[in-house]
Scaffold this active site. Structure first.
Site, PDB file in Angstrom:
ATOM      1  N   CYS A  64       0.891  -1.162   0.000  1.00 20.42           N
ATOM      2  CA  CYS A  64       0.000   0.000   0.000  1.00 20.42           C
ATOM      3  C   CYS A  64       0.931   1.213   0.000  1.00 20.42           C
ATOM      4  O   CYS A  64       2.074   1.106  -0.436  1.00 20.42           O
ATOM      5  CB  CYS A  64      -0.969  -0.018   1.182  1.00 20.42           C
ATOM      6  SG  CYS A  64      -0.189   0.151   2.793  1.00 20.42           S
ATOM      7  N   LYS A  65       0.485   2.351   0.485  1.00 19.26           N
ATOM      8  CA  LYS A  65       1.348   3.536   0.458  1.00 19.26           C
ATOM      9  C   LYS A  65       2.498   3.432   1.466  1.00 19.26           C
ATOM     10  O   LYS A  65       3.650   3.653   1.109  1.00 19.26           O
ATOM     11  CB  LYS A  65       0.539   4.805   0.716  1.00 19.26           C
ATOM     12  CG  LYS A  65       1.368   6.073   0.651  1.00 19.26           C
ATOM     13  CD  LYS A  65       0.508   7.313   0.807  1.00 19.26           C
ATOM     14  CE  LYS A  65       1.356   8.576   0.719  1.00 19.26           C
ATOM     15  NZ  LYS A  65       0.523   9.785   0.825  1.00 19.26           N
TER      16      LYS A  65
END
Length: 111
Positions: A64-65
């Site tokens: 994810c980020k």
């Protein structure tokens, strides 16, 4: 009962490993790892078959980020019996470590 979440830094992800990116569509469009399967976190449960097929019996590296959403998905996939590994630091750490990103339009960046 304690549960240890499998995780690695981006440098620990093998070059041809299957990747799952659980960010939202706008984040994906801005910049992502080429070859990764994109399934936003809210669709993981309903698309588990697609995820399993993409993994192909190999360890699946989840991004994810920064690593929070991917940790949740990694825990879920592990509980479902899959060999899933969280990528610590997410796509930000991936890019910072010098590993390439691609974009749907223009120069890739992390949103």
């Amino acid at each position: 009962m304690s549960f240890s979440l499998p995780s690695v830094t981006p440098d620990g992800v093998p070059a041809a490993a299957p990747l799952l990116d659980v960010r939202e569509p706008d984040e994906w469009a801005a910049g992502h790892v080429e070859g990764a399967l994109h399934i936003p976190i809210g669709q993981v449960v309903e698309r588990i078959g697609e995820i399993s097929e993409h993994a192909g019996g190999q360890p699946l590296y989840v991004l994810c980020k920064v690593g929070g959403r991917s940790a949740q998905v990694t825990a879920y996939l592990t509980q479902q019996g899959m060999n899933a590994v969280n990528v610590d630091g997410g796509v930000l750490a991936w890019q910072s470590s010098g590993r390439p990103l691609t974009s749907d339009n223009g120069e890739p960046f992390v949103l």
